[in-house]
Design a protein around this motif. Structure first.
Motif, PDB file in Angstrom:
ATOM      1  N   ILE A 186      33.458  45.176  44.968  1.00  0.00           N
ATOM      2  CA  ILE A 186      33.928  45.953  46.114  1.00  0.00           C
ATOM      3  C   ILE A 186      34.210  44.922  47.205  1.00  0.00           C
ATOM      4  O   ILE A 186      33.282  44.349  47.779  1.00  0.00           O
ATOM      5  N   VAL A 192      33.040  57.529  46.177  1.00  0.00           N
ATOM      6  CA  VAL A 192      31.764  57.030  45.664  1.00  0.00           C
ATOM      7  C   VAL A 192      31.831  56.860  44.148  1.00  0.00           C
ATOM      8  O   VAL A 192      31.361  55.862  43.597  1.00  0.00           O
ATOM      9  N   LEU A 193      32.441  57.841  43.459  1.00  0.00           N
ATOM     10  CA  LEU A 193      32.558  57.743  42.001  1.00  0.00           C
ATOM     11  C   LEU A 193      33.353  56.501  41.597  1.00  0.00           C
ATOM     12  O   LEU A 193      33.000  55.797  40.655  1.00  0.00           O
ATOM     13  N   SER A 240      38.522  61.359  50.706  1.00  0.00           N
ATOM     14  CA  SER A 240      37.403  62.241  50.387  1.00  0.00           C
ATOM     15  C   SER A 240      36.251  61.404  49.857  1.00  0.00           C
ATOM     16  O   SER A 240      36.424  60.589  48.945  1.00  0.00           O
ATOM     17  N   GLY A 241      35.082  61.621  50.452  1.00  0.00           N
ATOM     18  CA  GLY A 241      33.939  60.776  50.181  1.00  0.00           C
ATOM     19  C   GLY A 241      33.513  60.728  48.731  1.00  0.00           C
ATOM     20  O   GLY A 241      33.423  59.650  48.131  1.00  0.00           O
ATOM     21  N   GLY A 242      33.260  61.902  48.157  1.00  0.00           N
ATOM     22  CA  GLY A 242      32.724  61.963  46.788  1.00  0.00           C
ATOM     23  C   GLY A 242      33.520  61.151  45.781  1.00  0.00           C
ATOM     24  O   GLY A 242      32.973  60.253  45.129  1.00  0.00           O
ATOM     25  N   PRO A 243      34.797  61.435  45.632  1.00  0.00           N
ATOM     26  CA  PRO A 243      35.602  60.651  44.687  1.00  0.00           C
ATOM     27  C   PRO A 243      35.597  59.158  44.994  1.00  0.00           C
ATOM     28  O   PRO A 243      35.624  58.330  44.073  1.00  0.00           O
ATOM     29  N   GLU A 281      25.026  63.609  45.272  1.00  0.00           N
ATOM     30  CA  GLU A 281      24.905  62.226  45.725  1.00  0.00           C
ATOM     31  C   GLU A 281      23.430  61.930  45.981  1.00  0.00           C
ATOM     32  O   GLU A 281      22.916  60.929  45.513  1.00  0.00           O
ATOM     33  N   THR A 335      33.698  53.740  43.347  1.00  0.00           N
ATOM     34  CA  THR A 335      32.882  52.570  43.679  1.00  0.00           C
ATOM     35  C   THR A 335      31.829  52.311  42.604  1.00  0.00           C
ATOM     36  O   THR A 335      31.638  51.186  42.139  1.00  0.00           O
ATOM     37  N   ASP A 336      31.139  53.389  42.205  1.00  0.00           N
ATOM     38  CA  ASP A 336      30.150  53.270  41.119  1.00  0.00           C
ATOM     39  C   ASP A 336      30.775  52.643  39.879  1.00  0.00           C
ATOM     40  O   ASP A 336      30.222  51.732  39.269  1.00  0.00           O
ATOM     41  N   PRO A 350      34.080  51.376  50.449  1.00  0.00           N
ATOM     42  CA  PRO A 350      35.288  52.188  50.424  1.00  0.00           C
ATOM     43  C   PRO A 350      35.659  52.755  51.791  1.00  0.00           C
ATOM     44  O   PRO A 350      34.798  53.259  52.502  1.00  0.00           O
ATOM     45  N   SER A 358      35.433  55.920  57.979  1.00  0.00           N
ATOM     46  CA  SER A 358      34.610  54.765  57.663  1.00  0.00           C
ATOM     47  C   SER A 358      35.530  53.577  57.393  1.00  0.00           C
ATOM     48  O   SER A 358      36.418  53.651  56.539  1.00  0.00           O
ATOM     49  N   VAL A 383      42.710  63.489  47.425  1.00  0.00           N
ATOM     50  CA  VAL A 383      42.490  64.902  47.070  1.00  0.00           C
ATOM     51  C   VAL A 383      43.096  65.680  48.226  1.00  0.00           C
ATOM     52  O   VAL A 383      42.480  65.805  49.275  1.00  0.00           O
ATOM     53  N   GLU A 388      31.814  48.850  40.166  1.00  0.00           N
ATOM     54  CA  GLU A 388      30.669  47.938  40.062  1.00  0.00           C
ATOM     55  C   GLU A 388      30.148  47.888  38.639  1.00  0.00           C
ATOM     56  O   GLU A 388      29.826  46.828  38.115  1.00  0.00           O
ATOM     57  N   TYR A 397      27.237  68.344  40.829  1.00  0.00           N
ATOM     58  CA  TYR A 397      27.623  67.040  41.379  1.00  0.00           C
ATOM     59  C   TYR A 397      26.715  66.769  42.563  1.00  0.00           C
ATOM     60  O   TYR A 397      26.707  67.550  43.518  1.00  0.00           O
TER      61      TYR A 397
END
Lengths: 443, 443
Positions: free
Chosen positions: B319, B306-307, B301-304, A210, B309-310, B343, B339, B376, B313, A208
């Motif tokens: 968004i 981002v997923l 949690s950042g990663g999820p 980024e 958001t991807d 997201p 942030s 998470v 779109e 995984y």
């Protein structure tokens, strides 16, 4: 680079607070409960003792003997000093502590790396969730423990990694290793790709990411690993908003997705679109290294067989054209209501014998590269019986299994899993597993 | 057409063998164990008694009083005669028995319908898996029982239907009704669409079809239903090979997929691509009837994040751009490391208060149509706490939830489900749920 000190350590020291619920305590608990057989040393200046899993450990006030690796969960500002102090005693350190470059403390991170370099110590992290070396029974992370198997999971996101481990347990995935590498101040994705490419317990690597800092190095490592075993990649930050979000949380420039995509294609890495696909691809590659495009579908229920067929064609696979001999042989032992054209419909009362003979007959057909076996057990045939047919079938081609539904197949699915056969819960997910297998280049 | 005699019967007769494991026995068991409160009469010429769920029933040698519906699982050749005999006593009959047009016995099927017409009896089947009227506690099928809820499942394939019910249980879906309509000799998909469109317990209809016989009627029924509630369609037999397979197993001409696709689009039906998507769409529509396109993502949690958001779109959603007031308000109570751009990242230690206040603040923003909440849970915050925050939050916009991972969120997910909030197991599946909601036209 040899990273055995991290993934197959013989001794480990854990630094931090050993109060129940504290990070260092949870990591120690995981190491002990996971059955680590090497020396395990908790360290905290306050000393005292700590009890985990019925064992009492003396907490040393400082590390006073050499260990392979240190796991560090103390306040960030003390980490560089600690590394300088214990540097001569350790080979590697996993820095769990957060509060470095990810919150703007670049200077502290530079200091950490300086001290590590001075002593020749390699660093994972900082700001990471830790590591597992599953076959060495080493669970150096607070994340949920997993079963031994063939998947090495490399995750830039700690939360994604932790979630993937727990969900992997639910999906019946076996792991060889896990690493959350956080800020990648020293070791990064490329180092882990190269290491797991040569790790004999790892059959498949899942990554995984980024963004990466050194694209050229990454390309080289990805090619090296992909030539040796399947590498599954889930790239986050593909969309405009996603890339912006990724940049704000890891500080890594996600870069143009098109460049990554080209790199994955060029190196033979298997790119997946979603988290769930990463699990499915990992399950497929834990069992098989590749498969051709010509699929035979064997089912006991028409509808799910049609859904599988639709998806296979949509994914660019071929519904194998069975040879005349195969059709004739199937006709000789199957009841007349069964369809002997691909998809082969064994109808609802298909039992052990009917499944087994059909799979074996189809497996001998030179026009068939792989087989998708679907079973929706009727009330009068236990799913375990069909599972046994799959397990005991003599077939040297990839067989992907879709047993539905829920509680009705729990027994059969468990039996399959005990024999290393992973179940895919829907016809479409099973079809996609065959797609991943077909994407892998010949060695 | 009023089909209450099938889905809300006050009395039922079951015809067949009542030996343990026989189809009629299993149906009787399901009816009794399911808590049916109406009169239940097992019928078999041999008489005797049968015990199910601790109750003893006298098996009548023939039906001698009126009932709403008969469920028939006797050899096919005796079915027309039976219908002729009991026709004056019943309103409807569900013919489970196979051996009609699907194996070439068109004549027998014609005879069955003739007898039914003669007595004004409506027929479901033959060659079907039966029906459920869940809110009437009527489980007239051998398939696994389900929990009450808003989904009416109409399936041309019995095996698909049975698998979907069992998997629906695993997914936390609540059902209002189920019908497997088999050969559709009398009642067909269009009749059920129209009936469930007006059924007050049904909030969403899901339809699995391979092909329909009367396209014009189907179009009309689909439009009628879609105007009243969400209709999710999974069409099998889309590919060339899939269509051929469908034709061989249901005898129905799958027809050109393009025509179906145009029909779904024109009528506002929500077409899904895969079995799993049918569950996800059903879960979303059990909770909400629609949503706009502008989504706010709230994550710890950042990663999820981002997923998600991807995927949003990629699916053509937006968004949401938060208003300056919202950003300012978030900034006023969130820790500085969070942030506040969408997201919105609440970071790992986000607790009850932080989630609740953030959801409520974002919900008030006029630029936001719906909210995706990701969690998470870190080891030191139980998932139940975040679940409570979602449950107790005051927000009048659709909130879709993605709690990961596996055993770590079991408690939180169960708590959510007890409050009617369905969980989506990955960020991408949650994003797709919002896509289905946005496809539904305004009423």
């Amino acid at each position: 680079m040899n990273l055995d000190c991290f993934f197959y350590p013989e001794s480990v020291a854990v630094f931090g607070s050993f109060k129940k619920g504290a990070i260092a305590y949870e990591i120690l608990r995981n190491i002990v409960e996971g059955g680590f057989e090497g020396k395990t040393i908790p360290v905290n200046p306050r000393g005292g003792t700590v009890e985990v899993a019925g064992k009492t450990f003396e907490v040393r006030e400082k590390l006073d003997e050499p260990v392979d690796t240190a796991i560090i969960a103390i306040p960030a500002k003390f980490v560089p000093g600690l590394i300088d102090e214990i540097g001569p005693l350790i080979k590697g350190a996993v820095v769990i502590s957060a509060g470095f470059s990810e919150v703007g403390n670049e200077e502290l991170e530079r200091e950490l790396i300086e001290k590590a370099k001075k002593h020749g110590v390699r660093i994972i992290g900082p700001n990471c969730a830790g590591i597992f070396g599953v076959h060495g029974k080493f669970f150096g992370s607070f994340e949920v423990r997993v079963s031994p198997g063939g998947l090495a999971l490399i995750s830039q996101s700690g939360a994604f990694g932790g979630a993937a481990l727990a969900m992997g347990n639910d999906e019946g995935i076996g792991f060889s290793a896990f690493v959350s590498y956080g800020n990648a101040a020293d070791l990064n994705e490329s180092d882990f790709l190269e290491y797991f490419a040569d790790d004999e317990n790892t059959k498949v690597i899942a990554l995984y990411i980024e963004g990466v800092k050194d694209g050229r190095r990454f390309l080289k490592a990805l090619r090296y690993a992909s030539e040796r075993k399947p590498v599954i990649v889930l790239k986050a930050g593909k969309s405009a908003s996603g890339a912006k979000a990724a940049a704000s949380h890891t500080g890594s420039l996600a870069g143009s997705y098109e460049i990554y995509r080209a790199a994955f294609k060029q190196t033979g890495a298997i790119e997946v679109e979603e988290m769930e696909e990463l699990f499915d691809a990992a399950k497929a590659f834990e069992m098989y290294s590749r498969a051709g495009k010509r699929v035979a579908v064997i089912t006991n229920s028409g509808g799910p067989g049609v859904l599988a067929t639709d998806k296979l064609e949509r994914l660019g696979l071929e519904i194998a054209r069975l040879s005349d001999e195969t059709v004739e042989e199937l006709r000789s032992f199957l009841p007349p209501q069964c369809s002997v054209k691909n998809p082969i419909d064994l109808i609802a009362d298909a039992d052990y014998e009917r499944y087994k003979k059909t799979i074996e007959t189809v497996c001998r057909d030179e026009n068939v590269d792989s087989i998708l076996v679907i079973c929706v057990p009727p009330i009068f045939i236990p799913s375990e019986e069909i599972a046994r047919a799959v397990i005991e079938t003599d077939c040297d081609k990839p067989v992907i299994v879709n047993f539905m539904a829920g509680e009705l197949v729990r027994g059969g699915v468990e039996l399959l899993e005990r024999h290393g056969i992973k179940n895919f819960p829907t016809p479409e997910r099973a079809a996609r597993a065959l797609k991943w297998l077909s994407m892998r280049k010949k060695e």
